[in-house]
Write an enzyme that holds these catalytic residues in place. Structure first.
Site, mmCIF file in Angstrom:
data_model
loop_
_atom_site.group_PDB
_atom_site.id
_atom_site.type_symbol
_atom_site.label_atom_id
_atom_site.label_comp_id
_atom_site.label_asym_id
_atom_site.label_seq_id
_atom_site.Cartn_x
_atom_site.Cartn_y
_atom_site.Cartn_z
ATOM 1 N N ILE A 1 0.820 -1.218 0.000
ATOM 2 C CA ILE A 1 0.000 0.000 0.000
ATOM 3 C C ILE A 1 0.854 1.270 0.000
ATOM 4 C CG2 ILE A 1 -0.217 0.128 2.546
ATOM 5 C CD1 ILE A 1 -3.074 0.811 0.083
ATOM 6 N N ASP B 1 1.928 1.745 -6.917
ATOM 7 C CA ASP B 1 0.665 1.164 -7.392
ATOM 8 C C ASP B 1 -0.351 1.044 -6.263
ATOM 9 O OD1 ASP B 1 2.112 0.906 -9.676
ATOM 10 O OD2 ASP B 1 1.842 -1.255 -9.905
ATOM 11 N N ASP C 1 3.447 -8.654 6.493
ATOM 12 C CA ASP C 1 4.748 -8.797 5.832
ATOM 13 C C ASP C 1 4.707 -10.043 4.953
ATOM 14 O OD1 ASP C 1 7.823 -7.586 6.722
ATOM 15 O OD2 ASP C 1 7.661 -9.289 5.353
ATOM 16 N N SER D 1 5.143 -9.523 -13.994
ATOM 17 C CA SER D 1 5.926 -8.440 -14.611
ATOM 18 C C SER D 1 6.456 -8.810 -15.985
ATOM 19 C CB SER D 1 7.117 -8.124 -13.705
ATOM 20 O OG SER D 1 8.047 -7.325 -14.383
ATOM 21 N N GLU E 1 9.281 -8.205 -16.868
ATOM 22 C CA GLU E 1 10.662 -8.671 -16.659
ATOM 23 C C GLU E 1 10.764 -10.186 -16.855
ATOM 24 O OE1 GLU E 1 13.852 -7.317 -15.619
ATOM 25 O OE2 GLU E 1 12.932 -5.555 -16.492
ATOM 26 N N TYR F 1 14.946 -11.068 -9.312
ATOM 27 C CA TYR F 1 13.583 -10.518 -9.230
ATOM 28 C C TYR F 1 12.672 -11.202 -10.248
ATOM 29 C CZ TYR F 1 9.733 -7.323 -10.269
ATOM 30 O OH TYR F 1 8.479 -6.801 -10.517
HETATM 31 P P1 NAP Z 1 6.992 -0.158 -5.227
HETATM 32 O O1 NAP Z 1 6.650 1.284 -5.368
HETATM 33 O O2 NAP Z 1 8.420 -0.555 -5.073
HETATM 34 O O3 NAP Z 1 6.155 -0.705 -3.955
HETATM 35 C C1 NAP Z 1 6.427 -1.961 -3.406
HETATM 36 C C2 NAP Z 1 5.628 -2.128 -2.142
HETATM 37 O O4 NAP Z 1 5.903 -3.416 -1.581
HETATM 38 C C3 NAP Z 1 5.956 -1.100 -1.032
HETATM 39 O O5 NAP Z 1 4.768 -0.777 -0.368
HETATM 40 C C4 NAP Z 1 6.874 -1.898 -0.127
HETATM 41 O O6 NAP Z 1 6.886 -1.431 1.208
HETATM 42 C C5 NAP Z 1 6.196 -3.252 -0.190
HETATM 43 N N1 NAP Z 1 7.060 -4.342 0.276
HETATM 44 C C6 NAP Z 1 8.309 -4.649 -0.095
HETATM 45 N N2 NAP Z 1 8.751 -5.725 0.560
HETATM 46 C C7 NAP Z 1 7.752 -6.100 1.400
HETATM 47 C C8 NAP Z 1 7.606 -7.134 2.357
HETATM 48 N N3 NAP Z 1 8.577 -8.021 2.611
HETATM 49 N N4 NAP Z 1 6.431 -7.240 3.027
HETATM 50 C C9 NAP Z 1 5.434 -6.348 2.815
HETATM 51 N N5 NAP Z 1 5.517 -5.341 1.925
HETATM 52 C C10 NAP Z 1 6.669 -5.223 1.223
HETATM 53 O O7 NAP Z 1 6.409 -0.996 -6.439
HETATM 54 P P2 NAP Z 1 5.290 -0.582 -7.529
HETATM 55 O O8 NAP Z 1 5.966 0.116 -8.655
HETATM 56 O O9 NAP Z 1 4.145 0.030 -6.835
HETATM 57 O O10 NAP Z 1 4.891 -2.014 -8.086
HETATM 58 C C11 NAP Z 1 3.868 -2.777 -7.438
HETATM 59 C C12 NAP Z 1 4.070 -4.253 -7.752
HETATM 60 O O11 NAP Z 1 4.020 -4.463 -9.154
HETATM 61 C C13 NAP Z 1 5.411 -4.820 -7.295
HETATM 62 O O12 NAP Z 1 5.180 -6.166 -6.939
HETATM 63 C C14 NAP Z 1 6.274 -4.773 -8.548
HETATM 64 O O13 NAP Z 1 7.276 -5.758 -8.496
HETATM 65 C C15 NAP Z 1 5.230 -5.079 -9.614
HETATM 66 N N6 NAP Z 1 5.468 -4.505 -10.935
HETATM 67 C C16 NAP Z 1 5.734 -3.178 -11.069
HETATM 68 C C17 NAP Z 1 5.881 -2.640 -12.336
HETATM 69 C C18 NAP Z 1 6.167 -1.169 -12.530
HETATM 70 O O14 NAP Z 1 6.584 -0.808 -13.640
HETATM 71 N N7 NAP Z 1 5.909 -0.323 -11.536
HETATM 72 C C19 NAP Z 1 5.750 -3.464 -13.473
HETATM 73 C C20 NAP Z 1 5.463 -4.808 -13.274
HETATM 74 C C21 NAP Z 1 5.293 -5.332 -12.019
HETATM 75 P P3 NAP Z 1 7.926 -0.272 1.685
HETATM 76 O O15 NAP Z 1 7.298 1.035 1.288
HETATM 77 O O16 NAP Z 1 7.986 -0.501 3.148
HETATM 78 O O17 NAP Z 1 9.217 -0.511 0.969
HETATM 79 O O1 G4F Z 2 13.645 1.999 -14.145
HETATM 80 P P1 G4F Z 2 14.302 0.674 -14.044
HETATM 81 O O2 G4F Z 2 15.093 0.387 -12.819
HETATM 82 O O3 G4F Z 2 13.158 -0.404 -14.275
HETATM 83 P P2 G4F Z 2 13.189 -1.943 -14.727
HETATM 84 O O4 G4F Z 2 14.475 -2.586 -14.426
HETATM 85 O O5 G4F Z 2 12.699 -2.007 -16.132
HETATM 86 O O6 G4F Z 2 12.115 -2.587 -13.732
HETATM 87 C C1 G4F Z 2 10.847 -1.978 -13.470
HETATM 88 O O7 G4F Z 2 9.912 -2.444 -14.407
HETATM 89 C C2 G4F Z 2 9.645 -3.854 -14.350
HETATM 90 C C3 G4F Z 2 8.637 -4.164 -15.452
HETATM 91 O O8 G4F Z 2 9.284 -4.390 -16.665
HETATM 92 C C4 G4F Z 2 9.091 -4.179 -12.971
HETATM 93 F F1 G4F Z 2 8.805 -5.506 -12.893
HETATM 94 C C5 G4F Z 2 10.113 -3.822 -11.908
HETATM 95 O O9 G4F Z 2 9.530 -4.047 -10.620
HETATM 96 C C6 G4F Z 2 10.444 -2.334 -12.029
HETATM 97 O O10 G4F Z 2 9.295 -1.585 -11.697
HETATM 98 O O11 G4F Z 2 15.288 0.461 -15.296
HETATM 99 C C7 G4F Z 2 14.846 0.634 -16.630
HETATM 100 C C8 G4F Z 2 16.055 0.613 -17.561
HETATM 101 C C9 G4F Z 2 16.992 -0.585 -17.332
HETATM 102 O O12 G4F Z 2 17.335 -1.120 -18.581
HETATM 103 C C10 G4F Z 2 18.223 0.008 -16.687
HETATM 104 O O13 G4F Z 2 19.446 -0.655 -16.996
HETATM 105 O O14 G4F Z 2 16.845 1.772 -17.300
HETATM 106 C C11 G4F Z 2 18.223 1.409 -17.296
HETATM 107 N N1 G4F Z 2 18.957 2.403 -16.526
HETATM 108 C C12 G4F Z 2 19.932 3.231 -17.020
HETATM 109 N N2 G4F Z 2 20.424 3.999 -16.054
HETATM 110 C C13 G4F Z 2 18.816 2.675 -15.212
HETATM 111 C C14 G4F Z 2 19.741 3.694 -14.915
HETATM 112 N N3 G4F Z 2 17.991 2.168 -14.276
HETATM 113 C C15 G4F Z 2 18.062 2.674 -13.006
HETATM 114 N N4 G4F Z 2 17.209 2.210 -12.071
HETATM 115 N N5 G4F Z 2 18.974 3.655 -12.679
HETATM 116 C C16 G4F Z 2 19.837 4.188 -13.594
HETATM 117 O O15 G4F Z 2 20.637 5.077 -13.276
#
Ligand code: NAP
Ligand code: G4F
Length: 330
Positions: free
Chosen positions: A11, A15, A60, A127, A129, A151
């Site tokens: 939460i 997201d 958790d 994801s 990924e 991951y």
């Molecule tokens: P986020 O901003 O990193 O939020 C992750 C949440 O999970 C935070 O509330 C975090 O709590 C909580 N969390 C982490 N470890 C935990 C644990 N051990 N027990 C309970 N809660 C825990 O991620 P998001 O971008 O909102 O993404 C939401 C979900 O979609 C994630 O599962 C992510 O992997 C997946 N996802 C994201 C994307 C994207 O592009 N955003 C794409 C595909 C899938 P804290 O605040 O305490 O750290």
């Molecule tokens: O923003 P990123 O860290 O996101 P990434 O690795 O694509 O993962 C995110 O999206 C996934 C869905 O496809 C989720 F499942 C996952 O939880 C997360 O939300 O990196 C995006 C790209 C990568 O290719 C990375 O190598 O940006 C490149 N990059 C270049 N410079 C960087 C940086 N990434 C980060 N974080 N920081 C840099 O300075």
């Protein structure tokens, strides 16, 4: 009509906050499940505290008792599991913690639902990924998955479990295979937010240099507020299923950087430097989704364009940094 109850894990994340807003707007009772942290970290949902339909509970991914307690005490209609250690690069540094939370955490929740409340509908955050370095894009629900990080391996394990529980026990469980989605609430170490925050600080004279890693990686980037609508919609269907949620367009990190810097009137050559420590042991070079199934079955489409997303994130950060860093103490 009886008011529905939803549990939302993660939460405090990006997201979680958008999903909570969406569910509250639909008159759900929302139980936000958060882990214990030593500092306050509820800023994304602080504005919801006065809503009588919103409540926070401790939870958790590593604590099975908290899952049974939440299910028994709240008897939810829907359970959205969007908690995770979600940073791909960091998963190489803390693989066991990442994998245990995502893989075993999902198994713990599924077992609790199966045993305590099998009528509860379940959403799992899968994801893009998971497709890793499979060269045959665009990816749909049937594409081969070759995950390229701890991951992504854990996410694929959880994704397979969801399908297995659906088929084995006939429970209503779905996975959303979401491609990258961003917003002004995106964590500050993900590349889009890192860029928009730095551009705002550079514009305001508070920072000079932005260090980045691989600029050539391509991602299918959408807007998080649009994507949570797809999560909800999956749990309203007649039958449970898995869906790719994406825009169907891909852009490089360099293109995101160029769009933001051009909009801000900044020169990339003057302010951006390469730092090899930001490279990954195994990069995912190219992600492009095919959201046809979601479009047909969920009637879902991403409404926000890549350009609009980059600009809205920059404008929000300019406003945020002006208030929190520039005018500090005034
Ligand atoms: P986020 O901003 O990193 O939020 C992750 C949440 O999970 C935070 O509330 C975090 O709590 C909580 N969390 C982490 N470890 C935990 C644990 N051990 N027990 C309970 N809660 C825990 O991620 P998001 O971008 O909102 O993404 C939401 C979900 O979609 C994630 O599962 C992510 O992997 C997946 N996802 C994201 C994307 C994207 O592009 N955003 C794409 C595909 C899938 P804290 O605040 O305490 O750290
Ligand atoms: O923003 P990123 O860290 O996101 P990434 O690795 O694509 O993962 C995110 O999206 C996934 C869905 O496809 C989720 F499942 C996952 O939880 C997360 O939300 O990196 C995006 C790209 C990568 O290719 C990375 O190598 O940006 C490149 N990059 C270049 N410079 C960087 C940086 N990434 C980060 N974080 N920081 C840099 O300075």
């Amino acid at each position: 009509m009886k008011q529905k109850t939803a549990i939302v894990t993660g939460i405090t994340g990006q997201d979680g906050s958008y999903l909570a807003e969406l569910l509250l707007s639909k008159n759900y009772k929302v139980i936000g499940a958060k882990r214990r942290t030593s500092s306050f970290n509820t800023e994304r949902v602080d504005h919801l505290f006065n809503d009588e339909n919103f409540k926070l509970e401790f939870f958790d991914l590593n604590d099975v008792g908290s899952m049974y307690r939440l299910l028994q005490n709240h008897r939810p209609d829907e359970f959205y599991n969007i908690a995770a250690q979600s940073h791909v690069r960091v998963s190489f540094d803390i693989p066991e913690n990442t994998v245990d939370g995502i893989a075993m955490g999902t198994l713990r929740i599924l077992e609790a639902i199966r045993n305590v409340l099998p009528t509860c509908r379940f959403y799992q955050a899968s994801s893009s990924e998971m497709f890793g370095d499979n060269p045959n894009y665009p990816y749909d629900e049937e594409s081969r998955m070759t995950p390229a990080s701890p991951y992504a391996c854990a996410t694929l394990f959880a994704h397979n479990l969801v399908r297995n529980y659906r088929e084995s026990y006939g429970i209503f469980v779905c996975s959303g295979i979401l491609f990258n989605h961003e917003s002004p609430r995106r964590g500050e170490t993900f590349v889009t937010r890192k860029i928009t925050l730095a551009a705002a600080r550079i514009k305001l004279g508070l920072q000079d240099t932005l260090y980045l890693g691989n600029l050539e990686a391509k991602r299918d980037w959408g807007y998080a507020a649009d994507y949570v609508e797809a999560m909800w919609s999956m749990l309203q269907q007649e039958k449970p299923d898995d869906y790719v949620i994406a825009t169907g367009q891909t852009n490089s990190v360099r293109e995101f950087l160029e769009t933001v810097f051009e909009h801000a009137g900044l020169d990339i050559k003057e302010h951006v430097k390469f730092d090899e420590r930001l490279l990954r042991p195994h990069e995912v070079p190219y992600l492009l989704g095919d959201p046809s199934k979601a479009k047909e079955k969920l009637k879902w489409e991403c409404k926000t364009t890549f350009d609009d997303l980059a600009k809205l994130m920059y404008e929000a950060d300019l406003d945020y940094i002006t208030k929190t860093e520039l005018n500090k103490g005034e």
